[in-house]
Design an enzyme around this catalytic site. Structure first.
Site, PDB file in Angstrom:
ATOM      1  N   ARG A  62      29.223  -7.652  26.180  1.00  0.00           N
ATOM      2  CA  ARG A  62      29.570  -6.964  27.584  1.00  0.00           C
ATOM      3  C   ARG A  62      30.755  -6.074  27.486  1.00  0.00           C
ATOM      4  O   ARG A  62      30.674  -4.999  28.322  1.00  0.00           O
ATOM      5  CB  ARG A  62      29.964  -8.275  28.093  1.00  0.00           C
ATOM      6  CG  ARG A  62      30.120  -8.163  29.668  1.00  0.00           C
ATOM      7  CD  ARG A  62      30.221  -9.149  30.411  1.00  0.00           C
ATOM      8  NE  ARG A  62      30.164  -9.023  31.876  1.00  0.00           N
ATOM      9  CZ  ARG A  62      31.185  -9.597  32.837  1.00  0.00           C
ATOM     10  NH1 ARG A  62      32.054 -10.390  32.174  1.00  0.00           N
ATOM     11  NH2 ARG A  62      31.336  -9.239  33.935  1.00  0.00           N
ATOM     12  N   HIS A  66      30.820  -2.613  29.589  1.00  0.00           N
ATOM     13  CA  HIS A  66      31.789  -2.267  30.470  1.00  0.00           C
ATOM     14  C   HIS A  66      32.669  -0.866  29.834  1.00  0.00           C
ATOM     15  O   HIS A  66      33.265  -0.279  30.896  1.00  0.00           O
ATOM     16  CB  HIS A  66      32.656  -3.445  30.799  1.00  0.00           C
ATOM     17  CG  HIS A  66      31.950  -4.533  31.774  1.00  0.00           C
ATOM     18  ND1 HIS A  66      32.667  -5.332  32.518  1.00  0.00           N
ATOM     19  CD2 HIS A  66      30.833  -4.614  32.045  1.00  0.00           C
ATOM     20  CE1 HIS A  66      31.734  -5.981  32.952  1.00  0.00           C
ATOM     21  NE2 HIS A  66      30.454  -5.620  32.707  1.00  0.00           N
ATOM     22  N   ASP A  67      32.915  -0.705  28.855  1.00  0.00           N
ATOM     23  CA  ASP A  67      33.763   0.171  28.410  1.00  0.00           C
ATOM     24  C   ASP A  67      33.019   1.517  28.532  1.00  0.00           C
ATOM     25  O   ASP A  67      33.589   2.603  29.007  1.00  0.00           O
ATOM     26  CB  ASP A  67      34.083   0.277  26.799  1.00  0.00           C
ATOM     27  CG  ASP A  67      35.109   1.235  26.305  1.00  0.00           C
ATOM     28  OD1 ASP A  67      35.957   1.688  27.362  1.00  0.00           O
ATOM     29  OD2 ASP A  67      34.890   1.782  25.195  1.00  0.00           O
ATOM     30  N   VAL A  70      32.295   2.955  32.280  1.00  0.00           N
ATOM     31  CA  VAL A  70      33.634   3.453  33.071  1.00  0.00           C
ATOM     32  C   VAL A  70      34.237   4.480  32.209  1.00  0.00           C
ATOM     33  O   VAL A  70      35.056   3.993  31.245  1.00  0.00           O
ATOM     34  CB  VAL A  70      34.446   2.179  33.421  1.00  0.00           C
ATOM     35  CG1 VAL A  70      35.548   2.515  34.382  1.00  0.00           C
ATOM     36  CG2 VAL A  70      33.561   1.022  33.930  1.00  0.00           C
ATOM     37  N   GLY A  72      33.198   6.415  30.283  1.00  0.00           N
ATOM     38  CA  GLY A  72      32.347   6.835  28.911  1.00  0.00           C
ATOM     39  C   GLY A  72      33.419   5.645  27.810  1.00  0.00           C
ATOM     40  O   GLY A  72      34.129   4.981  28.106  1.00  0.00           O
ATOM     41  N   ASN A  94      36.067  -7.520  35.995  1.00  0.00           N
ATOM     42  CA  ASN A  94      36.482  -7.717  34.311  1.00  0.00           C
ATOM     43  C   ASN A  94      37.591  -8.888  34.470  1.00  0.00           C
ATOM     44  O   ASN A  94      37.420  -9.839  33.178  1.00  0.00           O
ATOM     45  CB  ASN A  94      37.075  -6.574  33.733  1.00  0.00           C
ATOM     46  CG  ASN A  94      36.087  -5.538  33.513  1.00  0.00           C
ATOM     47  OD1 ASN A  94      35.110  -5.798  33.284  1.00  0.00           O
ATOM     48  ND2 ASN A  94      36.778  -4.223  33.587  1.00  0.00           N
ATOM     49  N   HIS A 193      21.496 -10.502  28.673  1.00  0.00           N
ATOM     50  CA  HIS A 193      21.703 -11.772  29.542  1.00  0.00           C
ATOM     51  C   HIS A 193      20.965 -12.923  28.973  1.00  0.00           C
ATOM     52  O   HIS A 193      20.823 -13.938  29.670  1.00  0.00           O
ATOM     53  CB  HIS A 193      21.361 -11.613  31.005  1.00  0.00           C
ATOM     54  CG  HIS A 193      22.504 -10.662  31.645  1.00  0.00           C
ATOM     55  ND1 HIS A 193      22.167 -10.204  32.995  1.00  0.00           N
ATOM     56  CD2 HIS A 193      23.759  -9.864  31.291  1.00  0.00           C
ATOM     57  CE1 HIS A 193      23.284  -9.335  33.246  1.00  0.00           C
ATOM     58  NE2 HIS A 193      24.028  -9.379  32.303  1.00  0.00           N
TER      59      HIS A 193
END
Ligand code: HEM
Ligand SMILES: *[C@@H]1O[C@H](CO)[C@@H](O)[C@H](O)[C@H]1NC(C)=O
Length: 325
Positions: A62, A66-67, A70, A72, A94, A193
């Site tokens: 995950r 998420h990196d 946002v 790149g 986060n 998921h």
């Protein structure tokens, strides 16, 4: 004449193969000269950590998502907040749900002791997410590397870049398209998921007061809803966690899709994939053919890992993943 035809054919083949795998300046084996042990140090450190704590596998997978979504894949998710700046990691998307920062610190420390200031934090996340997927799902891919680390991280970059669990299929498709990922890739990546946990607050509207109806979401399997209510309060806090998929919660596999087809997806953003014919088709194929899903998942993760990357002289190689140099 013959020679020039051969040459043109070869040139065309080269162009075709080069465009088929466009890694935006990243290369498989990037650290081969500067730090040949880099990938094995990451793998060794990650495998050791997963023996202690297998929940780090979903956490790091995950974290890569998420990196990348946002600013790149630039390691911006790792930067700590400072007195004047609330960083990405302290956005409600986060904090407290994103885990695994200490593992990245541990890998970075191991790399700095062998090849100081060579391996970027962004590449560490990409390597670690690959190693976690291998360990948790027997899924493997080669990671094109050479990402450089960004110097900016703001909680204000989260809205519009990370999808909330309330999103419908159109909103999800739009946000993935903005990142260069297709609707099919969005469905394939949602298969992540099948592993890990969620806080009740991410879906408790579906249990108690869906769309202000005063009742639960009628499209959520009644038995699953009943079971989730045992753990989840009407209004968090407290905000406990539940497994996101109950059949094989610690394996990265295609069971997510099989459960989804039984109305047993946890989030609105999962269930919504059944509501449109093309995404439903991808769900059905992924449910029926695990090896097709695995292959597509590996490819989509590689593609996600190229999102808006910094390369060459852009950005920096952070010494400490939490602090810009
Ligand atoms: C399609 C849009 C997506 C939405 C709306 C979404 C949303 C969420 C939410 C709300 C959680 C639970 C957070 C919590 O409350 O603790 C979660 C967990 C998770 N997500 Fe997603 N996600 C999406 C796509 C992805 C993608 C593309 C990946 C990776 C390829 C991913 C990997 C994970 C994993 C592994 C977890 C479990 C984390 C853990 O156990 O620590 N998600 N996601
Ligand atoms: C970002 O953090 C600041 C300071 O904590 C806060 O005022 C602002 O509302 C936050 N923005 C978002 C989008 O969460």
């Amino acid at each position: 004449m013959k020679k020039s035809i051969t040459f043109s054919v070869l040139a065309m083949l080269w162009i075709v193969s080069a465009t088929a795998d466009n890694y935006y300046g990243l290369e498989v084996g990037y650290y081969g000269y500067a730090c040949p042990q880099a990938e094995s140090i990451v793998r060794w450190t990650v495998f050791k950590a997963l023996e202690r704590d297998p929940t780090l596998a979903p956490a790091i997978i995950r974290m890569h998502f998420h990196d990348c979504f946002v600013r790149g894949c630039d390691g911006s998710v790792l930067i700590d907040s400072t007195p004047g700046n609330t960083a990405e990691k302290d956005s409600p998307a986060n904090n407290p749900s994103l885990q695994g920062f200490e593992l990245i610190d541990e890998v970075k420390a191991a790399l700095e002791s062998v090849c100081p200031e060579v391996v970027s934090c962004a590449d560490i996340i990409a390597f670690a997410a690959r190693d976690c997927s291998y360990q948790a799902g027997n899924i493997f891919w080669e990671v094109p590397a050479g990402r450089r680390d960004g110097r900016i991280s703001s909680n204000n970059s989260i809205p519009g870049n990370l999808p909330p669990p309330s999103f419908n299929v159109k909103q999800l498709t739009d946000i993935f398209m903005q990142k260069g990922l297709s609707q099919e890739e969005m469905v394939i990546l949602s298969g992540a998921h099948s592993i890990g946990v969620s806080h009740c607050s991410s879906f408790s509207d579906r249990l108690y007061n869906f769309a202000n109806t005063g009742a639960g979401d009628p499209t959520l399997d009644a038995q699953l809803a009943q079971q989730l209510k045992l753990t989840c309060p009407v209004t968090p806090p407290p905000d406990p966690i539940v497994p996101m998929e109950t059949v094989s919660p610690s394996t990265l596999d295609n069971v997510y899709y099989t459960e989804l087809l039984k109305n047993r997806g946890l989030f609105t953003s999962d269930h919504t994939l059944l509501t449109n014919p093309p995404t439903l088709k991808v769900v059905e194929i992924s449910s029926s053919y695990p090896s097709i899903w695995k292959t597509k998942f590996a490819k989509a993760m590689v593609k996600m890992g190229t999102t808006e990357v910094l390369t060459g002289s852009q950005g920096e190689i952070r010494k400490n993943c939490r602090i810009v140099n």
